[in-house]
Design an enzyme around this catalytic site. Structure first.
Site, PDB file in Angstrom:
ATOM      1  N   ASP A  49       0.900  -1.218  -0.104  1.00 14.09           N
ATOM      2  CA  ASP A  49      -0.012   0.100   0.116  1.00 14.09           C
ATOM      3  C   ASP A  49       0.953   1.192   0.024  1.00 14.09           C
ATOM      4  OD1 ASP A  49      -1.730  -1.744   0.200  1.00 14.09           O
ATOM      5  OD2 ASP A  49      -2.595  -1.219   2.235  1.00 14.09           O
ATOM      6  N   GLU A  59       3.888   1.615  -1.163  1.00 17.58           N
ATOM      7  CA  GLU A  59       4.460   1.823  -2.252  1.00 17.58           C
ATOM      8  C   GLU A  59       3.443   2.471  -3.425  1.00 17.58           C
ATOM      9  OE1 GLU A  59       7.698   1.362  -4.993  1.00 17.58           O
ATOM     10  OE2 GLU A  59       7.495   1.202  -2.916  1.00 17.58           O
ATOM     11  N   ASP A  65       0.820   4.293  -2.476  1.00 15.56           N
ATOM     12  CA  ASP A  65       0.512   5.646  -2.126  1.00 15.56           C
ATOM     13  C   ASP A  65       1.784   6.428  -2.661  1.00 15.56           C
ATOM     14  OD1 ASP A  65      -1.479   4.888  -0.627  1.00 15.56           O
ATOM     15  OD2 ASP A  65      -0.728   5.087   1.382  1.00 15.56           O
ATOM     16  N   SER A  85     -35.973  -6.100 -14.990  1.00 14.09           N
ATOM     17  CA  SER A  85     -35.702  -6.523 -13.813  1.00 14.09           C
ATOM     18  C   SER A  85     -35.690  -8.047 -14.243  1.00 14.09           C
ATOM     19  CB  SER A  85     -36.549  -6.175 -12.744  1.00 14.09           C
ATOM     20  OG  SER A  85     -37.955  -6.174 -12.937  1.00 14.09           O
ATOM     21  N   LEU A  86     -35.462  -8.730 -13.286  1.00 13.27           N
ATOM     22  CA  LEU A  86     -35.746 -10.265 -13.499  1.00 13.27           C
ATOM     23  C   LEU A  86     -36.889 -10.927 -13.012  1.00 13.27           C
ATOM     24  CD1 LEU A  86     -32.100 -11.184 -12.776  1.00 13.27           C
ATOM     25  CD2 LEU A  86     -33.047 -11.331 -15.041  1.00 13.27           C
ATOM     26  N   GLU A 139     -24.956 -17.372 -12.608  1.00 14.28           N
ATOM     27  CA  GLU A 139     -24.015 -16.404 -12.063  1.00 14.28           C
ATOM     28  C   GLU A 139     -24.777 -15.765 -10.576  1.00 14.28           C
ATOM     29  OE1 GLU A 139     -24.432 -12.626 -14.492  1.00 14.28           O
ATOM     30  OE2 GLU A 139     -23.697 -14.157 -15.673  1.00 14.28           O
ATOM     31  N   LYS A 178     -26.399 -13.825  -7.869  1.00 18.56           N
ATOM     32  CA  LYS A 178     -27.299 -12.607  -7.943  1.00 18.56           C
ATOM     33  C   LYS A 178     -27.007 -11.804  -6.709  1.00 18.56           C
ATOM     34  CE  LYS A 178     -32.050 -11.217  -8.294  1.00 18.56           C
ATOM     35  NZ  LYS A 178     -31.973 -10.072  -7.226  1.00 18.56           N
ATOM     36  N   ASP A 204     -26.619  -8.979  -4.168  1.00 16.42           N
ATOM     37  CA  ASP A 204     -27.757  -8.319  -3.429  1.00 16.42           C
ATOM     38  C   ASP A 204     -27.347  -6.794  -3.303  1.00 16.42           C
ATOM     39  OD1 ASP A 204     -30.134  -7.640  -2.300  1.00 16.42           O
ATOM     40  OD2 ASP A 204     -29.680  -8.620  -0.733  1.00 16.42           O
ATOM     41  N   ARG A 209     -30.582   2.657 -12.197  1.00 19.82           N
ATOM     42  CA  ARG A 209     -31.694   2.018 -13.094  1.00 19.82           C
ATOM     43  C   ARG A 209     -32.903   2.845 -13.111  1.00 19.82           C
ATOM     44  NH1 ARG A 209     -35.819  -1.558 -11.740  1.00 19.82           N
ATOM     45  NH2 ARG A 209     -36.523  -2.705 -13.479  1.00 19.82           N
ATOM     46  N   GLU A 250     -23.756  -4.468 -10.709  1.00 19.68           N
ATOM     47  CA  GLU A 250     -24.314  -4.273  -9.238  1.00 19.68           C
ATOM     48  C   GLU A 250     -23.287  -3.698  -8.428  1.00 19.68           C
ATOM     49  OE1 GLU A 250     -27.308  -5.236  -9.548  1.00 19.68           O
ATOM     50  OE2 GLU A 250     -28.044  -5.714  -7.345  1.00 19.68           O
ATOM     51  N   LYS A 296     -29.145 -17.314 -17.089  1.00 17.07           N
ATOM     52  CA  LYS A 296     -29.248 -16.674 -18.401  1.00 17.07           C
ATOM     53  C   LYS A 296     -28.910 -17.746 -19.435  1.00 17.07           C
ATOM     54  CE  LYS A 296     -27.322 -12.711 -16.212  1.00 17.07           C
ATOM     55  NZ  LYS A 296     -26.604 -11.560 -15.972  1.00 17.07           N
ATOM     56  N   LYS A 325     -34.221 -17.697  -6.439  1.00 12.19           N
ATOM     57  CA  LYS A 325     -34.088 -16.917  -5.080  1.00 12.19           C
ATOM     58  C   LYS A 325     -33.670 -18.051  -4.093  1.00 12.19           C
ATOM     59  CE  LYS A 325     -34.867 -13.074  -4.436  1.00 12.19           C
ATOM     60  NZ  LYS A 325     -35.491 -11.846  -4.748  1.00 12.19           N
ATOM     61  N   CYS A 360     -27.639   4.951  34.432  1.00 18.41           N
ATOM     62  CA  CYS A 360     -26.726   4.045  33.861  1.00 18.41           C
ATOM     63  C   CYS A 360     -26.735   2.692  34.765  1.00 18.41           C
ATOM     64  CB  CYS A 360     -25.329   4.571  33.929  1.00 18.41           C
ATOM     65  SG  CYS A 360     -23.986   3.515  33.589  1.00 18.41           S
ATOM     66  N   CYS A 399     -23.180   2.701  36.752  1.00 12.01           N
ATOM     67  CA  CYS A 399     -22.578   3.653  37.575  1.00 12.01           C
ATOM     68  C   CYS A 399     -23.741   4.555  38.161  1.00 12.01           C
ATOM     69  CB  CYS A 399     -21.540   4.793  36.870  1.00 12.01           C
ATOM     70  SG  CYS A 399     -22.263   5.726  35.790  1.00 12.01           S
ATOM     71  N   CYS A 425     -24.415   7.321  28.674  1.00 12.49           N
ATOM     72  CA  CYS A 425     -23.808   7.580  30.066  1.00 12.49           C
ATOM     73  C   CYS A 425     -22.812   8.616  30.015  1.00 12.49           C
ATOM     74  CB  CYS A 425     -23.602   6.348  30.676  1.00 12.49           C
ATOM     75  SG  CYS A 425     -22.423   6.552  32.224  1.00 12.49           S
ATOM     76  N   CYS A 454     -17.357   6.159  34.551  1.00 15.88           N
ATOM     77  CA  CYS A 454     -17.969   4.903  34.434  1.00 15.88           C
ATOM     78  C   CYS A 454     -17.558   3.729  34.241  1.00 15.88           C
ATOM     79  CB  CYS A 454     -19.581   5.052  33.539  1.00 15.88           C
ATOM     80  SG  CYS A 454     -20.153   3.612  33.471  1.00 15.88           S
TER      81      CYS A 454
HETATM   82  S1  IVH Z   1     -29.006  -9.595 -15.003  1.00 13.77           S
HETATM   83  C1  IVH Z   1     -32.286  -8.085 -17.584  1.00 13.77           C
HETATM   84  N1  IVH Z   1     -27.235 -10.374 -13.332  1.00 13.77           N
HETATM   85  O1  IVH Z   1     -31.002  -8.265  -9.823  1.00 13.77           O
HETATM   86  C2  IVH Z   1     -31.303  -8.785 -16.919  1.00 13.77           C
HETATM   87  N2  IVH Z   1     -28.621  -9.152 -12.465  1.00 13.77           N
HETATM   88  O2  IVH Z   1     -33.974  -8.485  -9.806  1.00 13.77           O
HETATM   89  C3  IVH Z   1     -30.934  -7.928 -15.530  1.00 13.77           C
HETATM   90  N3  IVH Z   1     -28.655  -8.506 -10.275  1.00 13.77           N
HETATM   91  O3  IVH Z   1     -32.175  -5.360 -11.983  1.00 13.77           O
HETATM   92  C4  IVH Z   1     -29.730  -8.083 -14.952  1.00 13.77           C
HETATM   93  N4  IVH Z   1     -26.961  -9.906  -9.780  1.00 13.77           N
HETATM   94  O4  IVH Z   1     -29.967  -5.040 -10.341  1.00 13.77           O
HETATM   95  C5  IVH Z   1     -28.409  -9.610 -13.720  1.00 13.77           C
HETATM   96  N5  IVH Z   1     -25.671 -11.557 -12.097  1.00 13.77           N
HETATM   97  C6  IVH Z   1     -26.607 -10.771 -12.034  1.00 13.77           C
HETATM   98  C7  IVH Z   1     -27.302  -9.986 -11.063  1.00 13.77           C
HETATM   99  C8  IVH Z   1     -28.424  -9.247 -11.223  1.00 13.77           C
HETATM  100  C9  IVH Z   1     -27.853  -8.975  -9.202  1.00 13.77           C
HETATM  101  C10 IVH Z   1     -29.731  -7.478  -9.925  1.00 13.77           C
HETATM  102  C11 IVH Z   1     -29.937  -6.420 -10.997  1.00 13.77           C
HETATM  103  C12 IVH Z   1     -31.425  -6.561 -11.400  1.00 13.77           C
HETATM  104  C13 IVH Z   1     -31.935  -7.323 -10.351  1.00 13.77           C
HETATM  105  C14 IVH Z   1     -33.184  -8.249 -10.689  1.00 13.77           C
END
Ligand code: IVH
Length: 681
Positions: free
Chosen positions: A29, A31, A33, A78-79, A111, A113, A115, A134, A173, A289, A313, A407, A410, A425, A430
């Site tokens: 780190d 180096e 910096d 969205s998915l 892949e 997902k 959060d 988004r 994400e 996908k 999920k 408290c 004390c 406190c 204390c």
């Molecule tokens: S693909 C149309 N891949 O989940 C395809 N989304 O509930 C859209 N997310 O809006 C995205 N990990 O923000 C994709 N590996 C991943 C993801 C991912 C998280 C989020 C993304 C999307 C939301 C859908």
């Protein structure tokens, strides 16, 4: 000069990528910096040559007026969700039917997902020009300045200029790692701010923040998962696009897997449902996908979701249990926190027995009573939280919680400052506050006094042997042997550990004082800026005589010190007792060591490159790294001709073979210890 600057920037970009994208730093780190300092200095001499994609231009130090709106060229959909394998099989069925494929071997990409919060990044000729949320899928907010603070997002893509598409849009994400999330909540709890329920909320909050430095402090990260638009690039599959994005220097998730047929997808889901707790980020499922982009085209989309992808999920991890008691704890800053004890219950791989209820307002709002059955959840998979009380389980025997006004340790009256949620406190004597403060003082990142654990601290404080930090250095053997379970040998060991700790690095001393909001990072910034305790004290004491505001401003100009932190430092040093204790520490023999100066002299480590392999017995990797760096050496991850020495612990890996092959010096752990001992004296 222009060429030279660009070379330096490329070198820094390379190391940023190694560190933040690959998690495999090649240089220390320090180096790194140094390189940044060099670049900053040169750019200061030639401000006309500063470019927006320079690594020095990540953080815009100011407040934004608001966010502009941007329309997405390609809608951000969205998915659709699925919650079990039957629903997943129905998706596979639909895909195959639409494509007219009746064999079971559609290629999917599975892949994790993540959060977090979806973002879109636009690169023009390889340079990041826009980051957006988004929003409603069609129109989002332009959050470019905030996105630029994310270190794993390159401001400039890697790769051949000839191959760089003139316009490239990717999606991914943004998230906050679980360790960072814990840190943020710890800091918020101490500052009397409400904690975030999970990393996603703190990410979303950060991205909407107008104070860019604050966003930078949250240390966001990213995974890129979609190549949404790439002018002139021919790609046939999603997996290929991931590879390509990786080659551009974008951070793609390496757990992603190409699966043939649904059964391989299911294996991936099962595997990660188990393993997900080992990750440093929150994932709530798997995204499946269709790999071929021409298939994706053919499948199309509904108004909301693509038909070629689905989220699987993971089952929500919640558990119910009974509240056995609600106790009140007093922390180092005097913050009084209600804590519930439960009948032990399994949740996301660990046994949960206790959870913080955060503050009294929260207990009132959720109406948690002793005897209640509550629903627990792990926020961000790590911190157990009470989601709500299951009121239908009430028998009428439950005991409502009464917030104390005094408290519990004390007895002094508790204070709840206007606008804060935390009750405190404020009695600095204390015992509870003192015990926590001493534990912090003696902790690893502070004075690192081996053997100074909670049980011992309790005894020292309860018997009046430690009324402040300095008293620790005045302990005598005759005081110690009188304590229960303290044999002569342990007393000797403890005294030796205390003696050893007296030589302390300046930043560790600052950290150890336990100034509110001053963690290890701010302590390092202060140590660097002021250099010596006298400087720091004289700098601060000016504030006590009415210079508070300008003092605060000066402090908040130090990188890493925000205004809240600055105010807290000024407040700390304006209490005469705090300054007295520091003086008492020096009187008791505490001595600050300044490792950098030492390193500059004759240390055998100065300017040398070291590689560690195997497990060291006497210290962990972090400590070894710190020691070597404090002596002027640097740690690199792989053995090359440039390596000066490989330090070998137990069960060394292939790095030892490589060192032998290249004729690099090899040092055993014992020899290494000898040298550092000699050097520290
Ligand atoms: S693909 C149309 N891949 O989940 C395809 N989304 O509930 C859209 N997310 O809006 C995205 N990990 O923000 C994709 N590996 C991943 C993801 C991912 C998280 C989020 C993304 C999307 C939301 C859908």
């Amino acid at each position: 000069m222009k060429r030279e600057l660009e070379r330096l920037r490329d070198l820094i970009r390379y190391h940023e990528h190694k560190y933040y994208v690959e998690s495999e730093p090649e240089i220390s780190d320090r180096e790194f910096d140094r390189l940044m300092e060099q670049l900053k200095a040169r750019e200061a001499q030639h401000p006309e040559l500063v470019t927006p994609d320079s690594p020095t231009q990540r953080i815009f130090d100011g407040t934004l007026e608001g966010f502009k709106q941007v329309s997405h060229k390609v809608a951000m959909l969205s998915l659709d969700n699925s919650y079990n394998f039957t629903e997943l099989a129905a998706f596979d069925e639909r895909v195959r039917r639409s494509l007219g494929i009746d064999t079971d071997d559609i290629e999917y990409v599975a892949e994790l997902k993540i959060d977090g919060v979806g973002i879109a990044l636009l690169y023009e000729n390889g340079v990041l020009v826009r980051g957006a949320t988004r929003g409603n899928g069609t129109v989002g907010d332009d959050i470019t300045p905030n996105v630029r603070t994310i270190m794993s997002i390159p401001l400039k893509l890697q790769g051949d200029d000839g191959l760089m598409p003139p316009s490239l849009e990717v999606r991914g994400e943004a998230f906050i790692g679980l360790k960072e999330f814990e840190r943020i909540n710890r800091e918020r709890e101490e500052a009397g701010q409400p904690v975030f329920a999970n990393p996603r909320n703190s990410t979303a909050g950060a991205l909407r923040t107008l104070d860019v430095m604050e966003v930078a402090r949250r240390r966001l990260d990213v995974f890129i998962y979609t190549l949404s638009h790439a002018e002139g690039l021919a790609v046939e599959t999603h997996s290929e696009s991931l590879k390509l994005m990786g080659r551009f220097g974008l951070k793609v998730n390496l757990t992603t897997r190409v699966c043939r047929g649904l059964s391989q997808v299911k294996n991936y889901c099962d595997e990660w449902q188990e393993k997900r707790h080992s990750l440093d980020y929150a994932t709530d499922g798997v995204v499946v996908k269709v790999n071929r982009l021409d298939y994706q085209q053919r499948l199309g989309q509904t108004s909301k979701h693509p038909r070629w992808a689905i989220a699987y999920k993971f089952p929500a991890e919640q558990a119910t249990t009974k509240v056995l008691s609600i106790d009140v704890q007093v922390g180092r800053t005097g913050a009084v926190t209600p804590v519930a004890t439960f009948e032990p219950v399994q949740l996301s791989g660990t046994t949960v027995k206790r959870a913080s209820l955060h503050n009294f307002d929260e207990v009132r709002r959720k109406d948690v009573r002793v005897g209640d059955t509550v629903l627990l959840e792990k926020a961000g998979e790590i911190i157990p939280q009470v989601v709500n009380v299951i009121k239908s389980e009430r028998t009428g025997e439950e005991m409502p919680f009464e917030a104390p006004t005094e408290c519990p340790v004390c007895g002094s009256s508790l204070v709840k400052p206007e606008g804060e949620v935390v009750t405190r406190c404020v009695n600095s004597a204390c015992p509870a506050v003192l015990k926590e403060s001493i534990a912090h003082f003696a902790s690893r990142a502070g004075f690192e006094i081996d053997g100074m654990g909670p049980a011992l601290i309790d005894m020292l404080v309860d018997r009046g042997l430690a009324k402040n930090y300095a008293d620790l250095f005045k302990l005598k053997k005759e005081n110690l042997v009188e304590l229960p379970r303290m044999a002569e040998k342990s007393a000797d060991n403890l005294l030796a550990a205390i003696e050893k700790s007296k030589k302390v690095r300046f930043d560790r001393l600052i950290y150890a004082l336990g100034i509110r909001h001053v963690g290890a990072f701010a302590a390092r910034a202060l140590a660097q800026r002021f250099g010596t305790m006298d400087e720091l004290l004289s700098g601060k004491s000016a504030s006590a005589t009415g210079l508070l505001t300008s003092e605060q401003t000066a402090l908040s100009e130090i990188d890493g010190i925000g205004e809240i932190v600055a105010a807290s430092i000024v407040q700390y040093f304006s209490v005469p007792g705090n300054v007295d204790v520091i003086e008492e520490l020096f009187d008791a023999g505490v001595e600050i060591i300044y490792p950098e100066k030492k390193a500059a002299s004759a240390s055998p480590f100065s300017g040398k490159r070291f590689v560690l392999t195997g497990t060291l017995n006497s210290m962990n990797r972090e400590e070894a790294k710190e020691r070597i760096e404090s002596l002027g050496g640097q740690i690199t991850s792989s053995v090359t001709e440039k390596t000066d020495c490989v330090i070998v612990g137990d069960k060394p890996g292939s790095k030892l073979d490589k060192a032998r092959k290249l004729g690099v010096d090899v040092l055993s752990e014992d020899a290494f210890l000898e040298i550092i001992k000699a050097d520290i004296g």
